[in-house]
Design a protein around this motif. Structure first.
Motif: not given
Lengths: 140, 140
Positions: B6, B9-15, B96
């Motif tokens: 997790f 994933l924090e920085q992967k906006n719109n993925s 998150c």
């Protein structure tokens, strides 16, 4: 679970109980923790789910600053103590089984450590069997 | 907790992620359960906190009827199966840390088994150190 205590309360509308007595009956788990749902008092957005032990619950009530128990760090976690993104307690309620807590708060800044407004930013798209990582300004 | 997944994933906006993969990474506890916050999609009222295992989560996504795991009865609990007070899933999100779920629902009738609109009817009055047993039509 000390369930009988809460069953006995079900029909007692508008009765008043001593707070200390109710806290003693809450269903803290084997680690001494109870789940807490934190909701923005203004927007009604659910900000996060975290955990409290009895002492952090009492500290929250005394200080009005949301104070959780950090399971990863195994210590008290005064929300915003490093980020400045504090949560001021507006109101608190226990549920019918005494095994969860709802807190309405005044949130300063972002509730999530990722700087998103709340922690629930991984949105399920069940039709496409995908999860979208949102920036969380989108409605759920 | 499978926390690294997790964090990545924090920085992967719109993925977009494959739903099955994310469910496999969720932090189900030692009993195979994860806490679920259920919120009314219309009123934004937090209705209840309950638990799902992986299978009840998948059933909820397939049927769109909120299906929990009852810890007291140790079986699947299709909300409203006896009361008729069903919950239709509107949307779902993971947090998150992958250790809690938020579901917005269309609630039929009362969410609480006591016939109150929601389960959080034991309101703390911190000033008087009391808990008020409300009929739950009052605002929190």
């Amino acid at each position: 679970m000390k369930h009988d205590y809460f069953i006995a309360l079900e029909q007692k509308n508008n009765s008043q109980l001593i707070l200390h007595d109710v806290i003693e009956q809450l269903a803290f788990n084997e680690q001494g923790l109870i789940p807490v749902v934190t909701q923005d008092a203004n927007t009604k957005s659910v900000l996060m789910l975290a955990w409290m032990n009895k002492e952090s619950l009492q500290q929250t009530l005394i200080t009005k600053r949301m104070t959780y128990w950090s399971r990863s760090r195994q210590r008290f976690w005064i929300k915003g103590e490093t980020s400045g993104h504090t949560q001021l307690l507006v109101s608190m309620a226990f549920d019918c089984d005494g095994d969860s807590i709802l807190c309405l708060v005044e949130q300063s800044g972002a509730a999530c450590h990722t700087q998103r407004p709340n922690c629930f930013y991984l949105k399920v798209d069940a039709d496409s069997n995908q999860v979208i990582i949102t920036n969380n300004t989108d409605p759920l």
